[in-house]
Design an enzyme around this catalytic site. Structure first.
Site, PDB file in Angstrom:
ATOM      1  N   TYR A   1     -12.582 -10.545 -19.801  1.00 65.84           N
ATOM      2  CA  TYR A   1     -11.802 -11.288 -20.792  1.00 65.84           C
ATOM      3  C   TYR A   1     -10.344 -10.844 -20.877  1.00 65.84           C
ATOM      4  CZ  TYR A   1     -13.402  -7.243 -23.616  1.00 65.84           C
ATOM      5  OH  TYR A   1     -13.716  -5.983 -24.078  1.00 65.84           O
TER       6      TYR A   1
ATOM      7  N   ARG B   1      -6.703  -1.133 -27.303  1.00 67.58           N
ATOM      8  CA  ARG B   1      -7.757  -0.274 -26.755  1.00 67.58           C
ATOM      9  C   ARG B   1      -7.734  -0.451 -25.242  1.00 67.58           C
ATOM     10  NH1 ARG B   1     -12.092  -3.703 -25.616  1.00 67.58           N
ATOM     11  NH2 ARG B   1     -12.431  -5.413 -27.088  1.00 67.58           N
TER      12      ARG B   1
ATOM     13  N   HIS C   1     -14.939  -2.366 -25.625  1.00 68.23           N
ATOM     14  CA  HIS C   1     -15.140  -2.355 -27.070  1.00 68.23           C
ATOM     15  C   HIS C   1     -16.070  -1.220 -27.478  1.00 68.23           C
ATOM     16  CE1 HIS C   1     -16.026  -3.761 -31.133  1.00 68.23           C
ATOM     17  NE2 HIS C   1     -17.300  -3.694 -30.837  1.00 68.23           N
TER      18      HIS C   1
END
Length: 373
Positions: free
Chosen positions: A286, A272, A276
């Site tokens: 992250y 992706r 999210h």
């Protein structure tokens, strides 16, 4: 005592060798590599020029859906939305291999597949807003599952129903992410389907992260596909950025299952590109640019676009025109969603039970009085 002495010097089981052998798995199946080079000519030749163009149109459609829906989300016109940019080959490749009589058990990132399977974009937008009409689509599908991994359990039940009802040329297919395979529901769904040899296609979209948790911190398993082995289910890894491979493998799995051979699991290796969800997580916290860049270079649209352009079947102008047309249709869909009367608390309460309890009846009357003002 001599036997015990020999065992102490030479272990009866070489666990380290067994562990090392877990990584002895085949390479992911691929038809087009990241350089748009054909790696499996025999499979590539099974697709006509029209097929290739149609695959490209579907991926452009999903990319446009993502971009326009994100705009609506920023405007405060959406509810929950899970971005799909980067996963077009995985999602379109697998859903296009299915038939309309198949049952879809989607997760929340699978709204594009739901639309392709028969729901309207307007219904999808209403589902995002939590409106009841968003669950009344005509597609042979459940509404997208929010609980991680729970769609696998639903699919196992639907698959058993298909088998008991002797529905021909029909399967159930379902999706989860890499994080979903760490949930108990996923194991239970696979185990149930395996035990009853139910026709269920389990698809794991391994996009690298369960929100912010990287795949390597979720499990020690070398692949997610091999998690199906314990349930007696054949499984395979596929290049999830290659729509031709995703389609070919999903179709082969479906053919295998409708012949009465039980469930299959496919792990698509995808990514992706963004967050999210539209709720606001920041991938920069992250993931590094160095981690992301190789995946951006594997963009499934870039890969197929080069093949089509080289064959004289595609152009930038054609793609821009399609994108504009798709986005214009999505704008009409959001207008239709905006025009639907808002759901009410009293209506929600009325739907809770076929016959409301006395206490609920009082609540309905109370809210109806408020809503009439």
């Amino acid at each position: 005592m001599k036997g015990l002495w020999r065992m102490a010097n030479k272990p009866i089981v070489d666990f380290e060798a067994i562990k090392n052998n877990l990584s002895n798995v085949s390479k992911p199946i691929q038809v087009l590599n990241e350089n748009a080079e054909i790696t499996d000519q025999e499979i590539f030749d099974t697709f006509s020029d029209d097929d290739l163009v149609e695959f490209m149109k579907k991926m452009v459609w999903e990319r446009a859906l993502h971009e326009q829906t994100m705009n609506f989300s920023r405007q405060g016109r959406m509810g929950f939305y899970a971005p799909t940019e980067g996963e077009e080959a995985s999602e379109m490749g697998t859903v296009l291999a299915m038939k309309k009589q198949d049952y879809l058990l989607p997760a929340y990132r699978d709204v594009p597949q739901l639309i392709q399977h028969g729901a309207t974009v307007t219904e999808a937008y209403l589902w995002s807003r939590g409106h009841v009409i968003g669950n009344k689509f005509k597609a042979r599908s459940m509404m997208p599952q929010i609980i991680i991994g729970a769609a696998y359990v639903e699919a196992a039940g639907v698959g058993l129903g298909i088998k008991k009802n002797k529905e021909e040329d029909t399967i159930a297919f379902t999706y989860t992410g890499d994080g979903g395979t760490s949930q108990g529901d996923s194991y239970e769904g696979m185990n149930f389907a395996g035990a009853y040899q139910a026709p269920v296609l389990f698809i794991v979209q391994n996009n690298g992260f369960a929100i912010s948790t990287p795949r390597v911190k979720q499990t020690a398993a070398p692949t997610l596909a091999q998690k199906a082995v314990a349930a007696g289910i054949p499984s395979v890894q596929v290049d999830g950025m290659d729509i031709l491979a995703c389609y070919a493998v999903a179709k082969a799995a479906r053919d295998y299952m409708v012949a009465g051979n039980g469930p299959v699991l496919i792990e698509t290796l995808t990514y992706r590109f963004g967050a999210h969800s539209s709720a606001g997580d920041d991938p920069k916290r992250y993931r590094t640019k160095e981690q992301e860049q190789p995946w951006f270079e594997k963009d499934p649209l870039i890969r197929l676009r080069k093949v089509l352009t080289d064959k004289g079947l595609w152009s930038e102008e054609q793609e821009d025109k399609l994108t504009d047309e798709y986005k214009a249709s999505f704008k009409e869909s959001i207008k239709e969603a905006d025009a639907v009367p808002a759901d009410t608390v009293s209506d929600m309460l009325k739907r809770t039970f076929e016959i409301p309890t006395p206490e609920m009846r009082k609540e309905i009357d109370k809210f109806e009085a408020k809503e009439s003002k």
